[in-house]
Write an enzyme that holds these catalytic residues in place. Structure first.
Site, PDB file in Angstrom:
ATOM      1  N   THR A  96       0.417  -8.293 -49.204  1.00  0.00           N
ATOM      2  CA  THR A  96       0.544  -9.107 -50.527  1.00  0.00           C
ATOM      3  C   THR A  96       2.042  -8.657 -50.995  1.00  0.00           C
ATOM      4  O   THR A  96       2.504  -7.740 -50.652  1.00  0.00           O
ATOM      5  CB  THR A  96      -0.544  -8.792 -51.419  1.00  0.00           C
ATOM      6  N   LYS A 125       5.323  -1.482 -50.724  1.00  0.00           N
ATOM      7  CA  LYS A 125       5.839  -0.087 -51.078  1.00  0.00           C
ATOM      8  C   LYS A 125       5.158   0.070 -52.459  1.00  0.00           C
ATOM      9  O   LYS A 125       4.968   1.502 -52.409  1.00  0.00           O
ATOM     10  CB  LYS A 125       7.285  -0.280 -51.424  1.00  0.00           C
ATOM     11  N   GLU A 149       4.303   2.015 -41.918  1.00  0.00           N
ATOM     12  CA  GLU A 149       5.671   2.062 -41.268  1.00  0.00           C
ATOM     13  C   GLU A 149       6.521   1.200 -41.755  1.00  0.00           C
ATOM     14  O   GLU A 149       7.770   1.273 -42.019  1.00  0.00           O
ATOM     15  CB  GLU A 149       5.686   1.907 -39.790  1.00  0.00           C
ATOM     16  N   GLY A 205      20.105 -15.324 -48.370  1.00  0.00           N
ATOM     17  CA  GLY A 205      18.769 -15.007 -48.136  1.00  0.00           C
ATOM     18  C   GLY A 205      18.464 -13.774 -48.312  1.00  0.00           C
ATOM     19  O   GLY A 205      17.522 -13.145 -48.100  1.00  0.00           O
ATOM     20  N   GLU A 208      17.263 -11.860 -53.836  1.00  0.00           N
ATOM     21  CA  GLU A 208      16.513 -12.925 -54.535  1.00  0.00           C
ATOM     22  C   GLU A 208      17.135 -13.453 -55.636  1.00  0.00           C
ATOM     23  O   GLU A 208      18.041 -12.797 -56.216  1.00  0.00           O
ATOM     24  CB  GLU A 208      15.310 -12.306 -54.667  1.00  0.00           C
ATOM     25  N   LYS A 223      11.434   3.557 -51.997  1.00  0.00           N
ATOM     26  CA  LYS A 223      11.367   3.795 -50.608  1.00  0.00           C
ATOM     27  C   LYS A 223      11.669   5.403 -50.578  1.00  0.00           C
ATOM     28  O   LYS A 223      11.093   6.140 -49.715  1.00  0.00           O
ATOM     29  CB  LYS A 223      12.483   3.143 -49.996  1.00  0.00           C
ATOM     30  N   GLY A 320      13.582  -8.204 -42.945  1.00  0.00           N
ATOM     31  CA  GLY A 320      13.195  -9.233 -41.887  1.00  0.00           C
ATOM     32  C   GLY A 320      11.793  -9.597 -41.621  1.00  0.00           C
ATOM     33  O   GLY A 320      11.116  -8.570 -41.141  1.00  0.00           O
TER      34      GLY A 320
END
Lengths: 340, 340
Positions: A96, A125, A149, A205, A208, A223, A320
């Site tokens: 999600t 995340k 991962e 792209g 955002e 991260k 991606g």
């Protein structure tokens, strides 16, 4: 292995496409033949299919934006929690959208799945940055795996490298983990203003409509907190970490640096000191001789520092749908193979 | 896990030092506490120690160049084959010097150990380049593992990355796998002649007195054959692979290239085509935008290309006793953990 997908957006679709292309190889090589027995998406509906969904049909439903209930037994009325409980899956894929502030609803989905003794793979995340160690413990208590991962560097293997290829503890990590800002900085070096570079990133792209999470450093922050806690054994909350984005960096400074043998990069770093773990996010003016200075465009890179190797640097795509889908697949393969 | 070392030179000593430093961490984290029960070295003698050798004493014997038989029960008169048969080890570390032409005596040691159902870890390129697939099959038949992380890029994890972190087949590899020639080329760019750069490499211990294996590309050749066969599934013999070193590259050309936006590198490449695997070794004039062009000095780098990731590049040290010792340790840890 029976899979339940919670969230069927870009990453879910990317996962299905990668599985379609490499499914035969995975079956022949590893005897790995996962079946998708349930998919729940807040916009696209819910389907239950105890025998396993046809992957081509599932991919087509995404492209044609059809309601998932057309593919099998409708799960209309079931929310994500009910689907997790009733789907009969061995592993839940939590895919999600990320909420970096609360980690919800993903964290709740993950807790429920782990408690129900289902493996969990996520690319989200939020829950890993906020509750990573708690979720790992919960997985351990229940005899299942929790893998993530895809949360850092998308499909470029990073946690698997640390988990399965090193024989000494990592002392420091340092890298470029946000492709959007790296693309913007690379564009600014060629003479564009920040606004022009951002517009270009949005057109392609990479950024955002609301670019805040990237340009203010919040994505990179999540991260580095994940790495600090899950790789270096820290116990940091995002609010503990100094974080600065790229919005206050003058274009003139970004443009001048290369002429002086430097390059501006949004750098993340976490390190273990005597008895604690520290982290930070911010723009740095790196000499061109620094390997990170050579990482251009949307690429990501991370240097792992450990004795006796010094620095080992891995460079690869950081975003991606299919690349992130590969991360999910590699986590599932590790679970299937009993790697832990 | 009981270990037998065949060959106790630089790499063996490096392994012992890394184990001394990280032994406690490995025991606490993985319950991994290997014991060295036999060491055989053609120059330093032989010792058998069923209870396990004291690592500090073993390291000191190396530094002081003492005969190994002083450390325990002497194995005087036993050759490597007898030691492998009689040592009672679970795993044999084949760390003798490389012979790229015959692969011996290492290949014989490895065959004997695998047949005796002992795991084998080696850093010796000869037997893996010449007989890698045969040895892997022999290991499989005997229910043991054959691992060789240290043969390519020393301790920088590469085979573990491919083995445990990817969920799709590698299509192409491309990299810089010889640090000596990379150092020489980097020096030549600054204005040195080939002879001057080679002398500097020899002075720093990066090149041997007879530099042929490095500068003619034979070391890089062995490594790309290992990758072609063990990662891409090829069946190449070194004599099948076009190989050119750096000795015929004019200094003037190496020096001029950067001014024109290029850099000369000794590049190895292997790729899978429709139904075969091809490889090559030779100098290439790379544009500065190629990530490999940024790899300077004695560093090594390898790009792995696979769908859907595109290229993932790993950069790290390619030589050094402790770095190679880490590769041995990581292979043993994988065996201990049952990763395969």
């Amino acid at each position: 292995m029976k899979l339940c997908l919670i969230g069927y957006g870009n990453v879910g679709y990317g996962f299905v496409r990668v599985l379609l292309r490499h499914g035969l190889w995975l079956r022949e090589r590893f005897g790995f033949a996962p079946k998708i027995v349930a998919v729940h998406d807040i916009r696209r509906g819910t389907v239950l299919a105890p025998e396993g969904l046809d992957l081509e049909a599932l991919a087509a439903a995404w492209v044609e934006n059809r309601d998932l209930s057309e593919l099998g037994k409708s799960g209309a009325g079931l929310d994500a929690f009910a689907v997790i409980q009733e789907c009969g899956a061995d592993a839940v894929l939590e895919l999600t959208p990320t909420d970096l502030r609360t980690g919800e609803p993903a964290a709740g989905h993950i807790r429920l799945a782990l408690t129900a003794k289902k493996h969990v793979v996520t690319t989200n995340k939020g829950p890993v940055a906020l509750f990573g160690k708690e979720l790992l413990s919960l997985a351990k208590e229940n005899g299942v795996q929790f893998r993530f991962e895809g949360t850092v560097m998308a499909g470029t293997p990073l946690f698997s490298l640390v988990d399965f290829a090193l024989a000494a503890p990592v002392r420091r990590v340092r890298g470029i983990l946000n492709g959007t800002t790296n693309f913007i900085l690379t564009q600014m070096e060629t003479g564009k203003s920040y606004a022009e570079a951002l517009a270009e990133a949005q057109r392609l792209g990479y950024a955002e409509t609301d670019p805040t999470a990237d340009v203010e450093g919040f994505d990179a922050l999540a991260k580095i907190v994940i790495l600090a806690n899950m790789v270096l054994g820290g116990d940091l909350h995002p609010s503990d970490v100094p974080c600065q984005g790229i919005t206050k960096l003058p274009s003139s400074e970004v443009q001048r640096a290369p002429k002086e043998g430097f390059r501006w990069k949004l750098v993340v770093e976490a390190r273990r000191t005597q008895d604690e773990v520290e982290a930070k996010v911010g723009p740095e003016r790196l000499p061109l001789s620094d390997p990170l200075a050579q990482v251009g465009g949307v690429l990501n890179a991370l240097s792992l520092e450990l004795d006796p190797l010094g620095a080992v640097t891995i460079v690869g795509p950081g975003a991606g749908p299919e690349v992130t889908g590969h991360a999910v697949l590699s986590d599932l393969l590790a679970i299937h193979r009993g790697l832990r």
